[in-house]
Design a protein around this motif. Structure first.
Motif, PDB file in Angstrom:
ATOM      1  N   GLY A   1      17.131   8.075  30.009  1.00 51.71           N
ATOM      2  CA  GLY A   1      16.892   7.030  29.014  1.00 51.71           C
ATOM      3  C   GLY A   1      16.122   7.525  27.812  1.00 51.71           C
ATOM      4  O   GLY A   1      16.258   6.977  26.710  1.00 51.71           O
ATOM      5  N   ALA A   2      15.322   8.571  27.992  1.00 48.55           N
ATOM      6  CA  ALA A   2      14.558   9.126  26.867  1.00 48.55           C
ATOM      7  C   ALA A   2      15.402  10.014  25.962  1.00 48.55           C
ATOM      8  O   ALA A   2      14.921  10.451  24.914  1.00 48.55           O
ATOM      9  N   LEU A   3      16.657  10.282  26.347  1.00 53.69           N
ATOM     10  CA  LEU A   3      17.518  11.149  25.528  1.00 53.69           C
ATOM     11  C   LEU A   3      17.876  10.534  24.181  1.00 53.69           C
ATOM     12  O   LEU A   3      18.293  11.238  23.273  1.00 53.69           O
ATOM     13  N   SER A   4      17.716   9.235  24.047  1.00 53.85           N
ATOM     14  CA  SER A   4      17.980   8.600  22.751  1.00 53.85           C
ATOM     15  C   SER A   4      16.929   8.961  21.713  1.00 53.85           C
ATOM     16  O   SER A   4      17.156   8.780  20.515  1.00 53.85           O
ATOM     17  N   GLU A   5      15.778   9.472  22.163  1.00 56.06           N
ATOM     18  CA  GLU A   5      14.701   9.857  21.250  1.00 56.06           C
ATOM     19  C   GLU A   5      14.381  11.353  21.299  1.00 56.06           C
ATOM     20  O   GLU A   5      13.946  11.915  20.294  1.00 56.06           O
ATOM     21  N   LEU A   6      14.597  11.975  22.441  1.00 53.23           N
ATOM     22  CA  LEU A   6      14.230  13.379  22.633  1.00 53.23           C
ATOM     23  C   LEU A   6      15.422  14.163  23.172  1.00 53.23           C
ATOM     24  O   LEU A   6      16.396  13.584  23.664  1.00 53.23           O
ATOM     25  N   SER A   7      15.326  15.480  23.092  1.00 51.22           N
ATOM     26  CA  SER A   7      16.332  16.357  23.680  1.00 51.22           C
ATOM     27  C   SER A   7      15.914  16.723  25.100  1.00 51.22           C
ATOM     28  O   SER A   7      14.768  16.506  25.505  1.00 51.22           O
ATOM     29  N   TRP A   8      16.863  17.314  25.841  1.00 50.98           N
ATOM     30  CA  TRP A   8      16.534  17.727  27.197  1.00 50.98           C
ATOM     31  C   TRP A   8      15.394  18.748  27.207  1.00 50.98           C
ATOM     32  O   TRP A   8      14.542  18.739  28.103  1.00 50.98           O
ATOM     33  N   THR A   9      15.384  19.629  26.220  1.00 49.69           N
ATOM     34  CA  THR A   9      14.317  20.639  26.159  1.00 49.69           C
ATOM     35  C   THR A   9      12.950  19.985  26.003  1.00 49.69           C
ATOM     36  O   THR A   9      11.979  20.346  26.691  1.00 49.69           O
ATOM     37  N   ASP A  10      12.847  18.990  25.101  1.00 54.69           N
ATOM     38  CA  ASP A  10      11.566  18.293  24.905  1.00 54.69           C
ATOM     39  C   ASP A  10      11.175  17.489  26.145  1.00 54.69           C
ATOM     40  O   ASP A  10       9.998  17.442  26.528  1.00 54.69           O
ATOM     41  N   ILE A  11      12.154  16.861  26.757  1.00 50.22           N
ATOM     42  CA  ILE A  11      11.865  16.043  27.943  1.00 50.22           C
ATOM     43  C   ILE A  11      11.376  16.916  29.091  1.00 50.22           C
ATOM     44  O   ILE A  11      10.391  16.589  29.785  1.00 50.22           O
ATOM     45  N   LEU A  12      12.048  18.050  29.306  1.00 45.79           N
ATOM     46  CA  LEU A  12      11.659  18.927  30.412  1.00 45.79           C
ATOM     47  C   LEU A  12      10.288  19.560  30.186  1.00 45.79           C
ATOM     48  O   LEU A  12       9.560  19.836  31.153  1.00 45.79           O
ATOM     49  N   SER A  13       9.926  19.787  28.931  1.00 48.32           N
ATOM     50  CA  SER A  13       8.587  20.337  28.652  1.00 48.32           C
ATOM     51  C   SER A  13       7.479  19.333  28.962  1.00 48.32           C
ATOM     52  O   SER A  13       6.333  19.730  29.209  1.00 48.32           O
ATOM     53  N   ARG A  14       7.799  18.035  28.960  1.00 42.63           N
ATOM     54  CA  ARG A  14       6.809  16.990  29.245  1.00 42.63           C
ATOM     55  C   ARG A  14       6.974  16.418  30.657  1.00 42.63           C
ATOM     56  O   ARG A  14       6.319  15.434  31.020  1.00 42.63           O
ATOM     57  N   ARG A  15       7.827  17.006  31.436  1.00 43.20           N
ATOM     58  CA  ARG A  15       8.182  16.435  32.726  1.00 43.20           C
ATOM     59  C   ARG A  15       6.990  16.334  33.675  1.00 43.20           C
ATOM     60  O   ARG A  15       6.788  15.289  34.326  1.00 43.20           O
ATOM     61  N   GLN A  16       6.188  17.368  33.776  1.00 44.57           N
ATOM     62  CA  GLN A  16       5.048  17.353  34.691  1.00 44.57           C
ATOM     63  C   GLN A  16       4.023  16.294  34.296  1.00 44.57           C
ATOM     64  O   GLN A  16       3.472  15.597  35.152  1.00 44.57           O
ATOM     65  N   LEU A  17       3.774  16.161  32.985  1.00 41.45           N
ATOM     66  CA  LEU A  17       2.836  15.123  32.530  1.00 41.45           C
ATOM     67  C   LEU A  17       3.372  13.728  32.819  1.00 41.45           C
ATOM     68  O   LEU A  17       2.614  12.821  33.204  1.00 41.45           O
ATOM     69  N   LEU A  18       4.665  13.551  32.661  1.00 44.50           N
ATOM     70  CA  LEU A  18       5.258  12.247  32.956  1.00 44.50           C
ATOM     71  C   LEU A  18       5.172  11.927  34.450  1.00 44.50           C
ATOM     72  O   LEU A  18       4.964  10.769  34.825  1.00 44.50           O
ATOM     73  N   ARG A  19       5.326  12.926  35.266  1.00 42.69           N
ATOM     74  CA  ARG A  19       5.194  12.701  36.711  1.00 42.69           C
ATOM     75  C   ARG A  19       3.786  12.261  37.081  1.00 42.69           C
ATOM     76  O   ARG A  19       3.601  11.413  37.965  1.00 42.69           O
ATOM     77  N   GLN A  20       2.810  12.825  36.386  1.00 44.80           N
ATOM     78  CA  GLN A  20       1.427  12.425  36.675  1.00 44.80           C
ATOM     79  C   GLN A  20       1.162  10.995  36.241  1.00 44.80           C
ATOM     80  O   GLN A  20       0.483  10.236  36.942  1.00 44.80           O
ATOM     81  N   VAL A  21       1.685  10.619  35.100  1.00 44.21           N
ATOM     82  CA  VAL A  21       1.442   9.263  34.585  1.00 44.21           C
ATOM     83  C   VAL A  21       2.175   8.224  35.426  1.00 44.21           C
ATOM     84  O   VAL A  21       1.619   7.157  35.747  1.00 44.21           O
ATOM     85  N   PHE A  22       3.410   8.529  35.819  1.00 41.93           N
ATOM     86  CA  PHE A  22       4.251   7.539  36.502  1.00 41.93           C
ATOM     87  C   PHE A  22       4.341   7.771  38.008  1.00 41.93           C
ATOM     88  O   PHE A  22       5.363   7.435  38.634  1.00 41.93           O
ATOM     89  N   MET A  23       3.289   8.336  38.590  1.00 43.13           N
ATOM     90  CA  MET A  23       3.170   8.404  40.047  1.00 43.13           C
ATOM     91  C   MET A  23       4.379   9.085  40.700  1.00 43.13           C
ATOM     92  O   MET A  23       4.936   8.580  41.673  1.00 43.13           O
TER      93      MET A  23
END
Length: 324
Positions: free
Chosen positions: A169-191
């Motif tokens: 769902g975040a692909l409408s704003e970011l690329s896969w490269t940007d999303i994967l670089s933030r993946r660990q932080l997103l996992r921490q925020v969203f349990m």
């Protein structure tokens, strides 16, 4: 002194009665005779002889036919058929389809030559493996690893499915490269993308922690979707069962050879998107859903020349055998 002016008598229109014209009328007649003749009184031009007319027509016809023959194909059918050039023949369906097949074949051969030239010039990976066309040696390493290890592999875990749905769902704003670089932080925020745990989070606290990672719209969509995933789990037993029922518990093997053949969405993705929207989900357009299907392995869109294509097919066979 000379005799006074005598007025000449003229024959009037009523027989032999004589009429005298006053001096004013004579002056007006003189002025009229001095004025140039209007267009109506001009002598008509002498018509051209038949021989000259025929010569002009023949020359005009010859010039028009030469122009029409040179531009016959560019003119509409009605105009081209009325000219002296040959009538254009409408292409039948078989001829047009044959020309389209030939054109596609030429494009495919050109892409094969470009790929072979890139490989000969050293434009290949260090491990010598051939990957999908959108993965190049210059791609980010996290993106290459995601392609080699996760993308297209059938996912059977609810948390992982929910995570991939949120990332897609975040692909409408970011690329896969940007999303994967933030993946660990997103996992921490969203349990770790546990839908049950995410549905119980405080929206303000999550927004304050994740505002630097995602937009406020995407944050709210993740929180709202987690609640609807929880309802699906209560209804179907698991989110995995709900999703895999759309493809009859078996991934779709696309067998695409070229990157241009991979679609952005399919009718199946549109069907799933409509059902999710009906349940209240947000940020689940057909394009987002199809990206999710590719990442979660509901469809195997690895190109047939990619080394991961056969790997994902084997994973599909193993999963089917285990279920049986």
């Amino acid at each position: 002194m000379s005799d006074p002016l005598r007025f000449r008598s003229v024959l009037g229109p009523t027989g032999n009665k004589l009429q005298r014209k006053p001096p004013g009328m004579m002056k007006l007649e003189k002025k009229k005779t001095m004025e140039p003749k209007d267009e109506k009184t001009k002598k008509p031009e002498t018509p051209a002889s038949p021989t000259t007319t025929l010569k002009q027509c023949s020359s005009m016809t010859a010039s028009y036919s030469s122009d029409a023959s040179s531009s016959c194909e560019s003119l509409p059918l009605s105009v081209a058929s009325s000219s002296s050039c040959k009538k254009p023949v409408r292409r039948s369906g078989s001829v047009s389809s044959a020309s389209g097949t030939l054109r596609r074949k030429q494009v495919d051969e050109k892409e094969d030559k470009v790929a072979a030239a890139g490989a000969s010039n050293g434009d290949c990976f260090a491990d010598g493996r051939k990957r999908c066309a959108w993965i190049t040696p210059k791609s980010d390493q996290s993106y290459v690893a995601f392609h080699d290890e996760e993308w297209g592999v059938p996912v059977q875990d609810d948390k992982k499915l929910f995570e991939l749905l949120c990332l897609s769902g975040a692909l409408s704003e970011l690329s896969w490269t940007d999303i994967l670089s933030r993946r660990q932080l997103l996992r921490q925020v969203f349990m770790d993308f546990d839908p049950v745990a995410v549905s119980e989070l405080n929206e303000k606290k999550v927004a304050a922690a994740a505002i630097s990672l995602l937009s406020e719209v995407k944050i709210r969509s993740i929180l709202d979707n987690s609640r609807y995933v929880r309802k699906i789990i209560a209804e179907h037993g698991s989110f995995k069962k709900y999703m895999w029922n759309f493809v009859n518990n078996k991934p779709t093997q696309s067998q695409f050879r070229y990157g241009r053949q991979v679609p952005v969405k399919t009718s199946k993705a549109e069907f799933i998107s409509k059902d999710l929207v009906r349940r209240g989900f947000r940020s689940v357009s057909p394009t987002v859903v199809y990206s999710f299907m590719q990442a979660a392995g509901l469809t195997n869109d690895h190109l047939t020349g990619c080394f991961r294509y056969q790997d994902c097919c084997c994973v599909d066979a193993e999963t089917t055998t285990t279920k049986g």
